[in-house]
Write a protein that holds these residues in place. Structure first.
Motif, mmCIF file in Angstrom:
data_model
loop_
_atom_site.group_PDB
_atom_site.id
_atom_site.type_symbol
_atom_site.label_atom_id
_atom_site.label_comp_id
_atom_site.label_asym_id
_atom_site.label_seq_id
_atom_site.Cartn_x
_atom_site.Cartn_y
_atom_site.Cartn_z
ATOM 1 N N VAL A 218 -4.731 -1.434 -4.552
ATOM 2 C CA VAL A 218 -4.727 -1.994 -3.107
ATOM 3 C C VAL A 218 -5.887 -2.509 -2.960
ATOM 4 C CG1 VAL A 218 -5.908 -0.035 -2.788
ATOM 5 C CG2 VAL A 218 -5.047 -0.064 -0.980
ATOM 6 N N HIS A 219 -5.710 -2.870 -1.385
ATOM 7 C CA HIS A 219 -7.140 -4.135 -1.140
ATOM 8 C C HIS A 219 -8.938 -2.860 -0.874
ATOM 9 C CE1 HIS A 219 -9.493 -7.057 1.048
ATOM 10 N NE2 HIS A 219 -8.940 -7.847 0.916
ATOM 11 N N PRO A 220 -9.677 -3.632 -0.992
ATOM 12 C CA PRO A 220 -10.659 -2.926 -1.153
ATOM 13 C C PRO A 220 -11.047 -2.675 0.333
ATOM 14 C CG PRO A 220 -11.117 -4.686 -2.662
ATOM 15 C CD PRO A 220 -10.181 -5.209 -2.076
ATOM 16 N N SER A 221 -10.582 -3.103 0.552
ATOM 17 C CA SER A 221 -10.574 -3.076 2.321
ATOM 18 C C SER A 221 -10.221 -1.539 2.781
ATOM 19 C CB SER A 221 -11.047 -4.029 3.448
ATOM 20 O OG SER A 221 -9.197 -4.510 3.526
ATOM 21 N N LEU A 222 -9.368 -1.265 1.766
ATOM 22 C CA LEU A 222 -7.951 -0.307 2.163
ATOM 23 C C LEU A 222 -7.771 0.695 1.499
ATOM 24 C CD1 LEU A 222 -4.797 -2.805 4.070
ATOM 25 C CD2 LEU A 222 -7.049 -1.628 5.231
ATOM 26 N N ALA A 223 -8.881 1.187 0.871
ATOM 27 C CA ALA A 223 -8.718 1.588 -0.142
ATOM 28 C C ALA A 223 -8.729 3.131 0.207
ATOM 29 C CB ALA A 223 -10.066 1.917 -1.527
ATOM 30 N N GLY A 224 -9.177 3.286 1.436
ATOM 31 C CA GLY A 224 -9.135 5.524 1.679
ATOM 32 C C GLY A 224 -8.383 5.586 2.800
ATOM 33 N N ARG A 225 -7.386 4.818 2.551
ATOM 34 C CA ARG A 225 -5.788 4.786 3.077
ATOM 35 C C ARG A 225 -5.156 5.431 2.396
ATOM 36 N NH1 ARG A 225 -4.495 0.123 7.899
ATOM 37 N NH2 ARG A 225 -6.516 0.147 8.816
ATOM 38 N N PRO A 230 1.564 2.209 6.229
ATOM 39 C CA PRO A 230 2.876 0.763 5.789
ATOM 40 C C PRO A 230 1.133 -0.214 5.158
ATOM 41 C CG PRO A 230 2.511 2.538 7.606
ATOM 42 C CD PRO A 230 1.960 2.596 6.944
ATOM 43 N N VAL A 231 0.518 -0.790 6.018
ATOM 44 C CA VAL A 231 -0.245 -2.116 5.167
ATOM 45 C C VAL A 231 -1.105 -2.454 4.137
ATOM 46 C CG1 VAL A 231 -2.115 -3.453 6.156
ATOM 47 C CG2 VAL A 231 -0.481 -2.286 7.767
ATOM 48 N N ALA A 232 -1.431 -1.015 3.937
ATOM 49 C CA ALA A 232 -2.496 0.340 2.381
ATOM 50 C C ALA A 232 -1.374 -0.134 1.371
ATOM 51 C CB ALA A 232 -3.424 0.999 2.701
ATOM 52 N N THR A 235 -0.648 -4.183 0.726
ATOM 53 C CA THR A 235 -1.466 -5.028 -0.151
ATOM 54 C C THR A 235 -1.455 -4.708 -1.728
ATOM 55 O OG1 THR A 235 -3.132 -3.274 0.259
ATOM 56 C CG2 THR A 235 -3.238 -4.847 1.862
ATOM 57 N N ALA A 236 -0.883 -2.736 -2.081
ATOM 58 C CA ALA A 236 -1.000 -3.196 -3.555
ATOM 59 C C ALA A 236 0.297 -3.193 -3.875
ATOM 60 C CB ALA A 236 -1.166 -1.232 -3.095
ATOM 61 N N GLY A 237 1.346 -3.250 -3.172
ATOM 62 C CA GLY A 237 2.309 -4.056 -4.285
ATOM 63 C C GLY A 237 2.499 -5.319 -4.122
ATOM 64 N N VAL A 238 2.652 -5.708 -3.111
ATOM 65 C CA VAL A 238 1.705 -7.935 -3.809
ATOM 66 C C VAL A 238 0.906 -7.693 -4.010
ATOM 67 C CG1 VAL A 238 0.962 -9.363 -2.011
ATOM 68 C CG2 VAL A 238 2.421 -8.106 -0.949
#
Length: 265
Positions: A218-225, A230-232, A235-238
């Motif tokens: 997951v993108h570091p800026s979204l690690a808390g989600r 959906p957005v987090a 980013t993890a799958g891509v």
């Protein structure tokens, strides 16, 4: 009336006697000789002084010059300096130098300081204009993405995820194709029947990632989600797909078999 006394001429008022033929010839020879010496041409009452090429007198005339004049005569010097051609009045002509370009500078670039400054100024103006144009394009693209994100839904989530990952929006169709194959566009989709589910780690979310994969990619800026955000989840799958299979797999819309059919990643 008293008759005027006889006046005898003084020594300063001697009577003028006519020249004899002999004296007249002597004077004529003397005048001609002097004229030849200085280049005099008699024209009636006037005389025109002409430069002579040499200062020497003809032998025949020199013999008839009186001794007193000959003693004071001087041979005119001959100017031996080279004759200047008319080109001297045009100034010095500098030869044209042809310079061979030995470096990476542009051939034919101006060398005059003023022209070079104008050329440089023109290039800077072009660069500045391109910068403004690029900024305008970016602003327009950001506005377009903002509108997509504001509308929400799958397209909005994908657009926001790509922006966070600083990836081109041109990948949006490929990402959408993968999402539709994995979850049908449902952010809360959970797979309870595959091998991951059998191990107790079912795949979840739009990109169907397992919990460990989500936490790692997951993108570091979204690690808390959460994993179902959906957005987090996108980013993890891509990021996992690019790291495992390369950007080409993402661009092509996921993995496929020899028949071109989509297979999970």
């Amino acid at each position: 009336m008293v008759p005027a006394p006889n006046r005898t001429p003084t020594r300063h008022q001697t009577a003028r006697r006519p020249l004899t033929e002999s004296a007249r010839r002597t004077a004529a020879h003397t005048t001609a000789a002097l004229g030849a010496a200085v280049g005099v041409v008699s024209t009636g009452a006037f005389a025109l002084v002409m430069p002579t090429t040499t200062g020497a007198l003809p032998v025949a005339d020199a013999a008839e010059i009186p001794t007193s004049l000959a003693a004071n005569s001087t041979t005119l010097p001959v100017d031996t300096a080279p004759v200047r051609t008319s080109s001297s009045t045009l100034g010095t002509l500098s030869p044209v130098a042809f310079v061979v370009n030995t470096d990476d500078t542009e051939v034919g670039a101006p060398t005059d300081p003023d022209i070079a400054a104008l050329d440089k100024g023109g290039k800077l103006a072009d660069q500045l204009a391109e910068m403004h144009a690029q900024a305008a394009r970016e602003a327009a693209e950001n506005a377009r993405i903002d509108a997509i994100v504001a509308n929400g839904g799958l397209d909005g989530w994908i657009a926001e995820a790509l922006r966070i990952m600083e990836m081109p929006q041109s990948y949006a169709p490929s990402v959408k194709k993968i999402i539709m194959a994995e979850s049908g566009g449902n952010p809360r989709a959970i797979n309870n029947w595959d091998s991951n589910a059998a191990r107790g780690t079912p795949s979840e979310g739009l990109m169907q990632t397992i919990p460990s994969t989500f936490r790692k990619f997951v993108h570091p800026s979204l690690a808390g989600r959460s994993i179902t955000d959906p957005v987090a989840n996108i980013t993890a799958g891509v990021r996992y797909m690019v790291a495992t299979y390369g950007i080409g797999t993402l661009a092509s819309g996921g993995r496929s078999n020899h028949l071109g059919q989509y297979i999970g990643y």
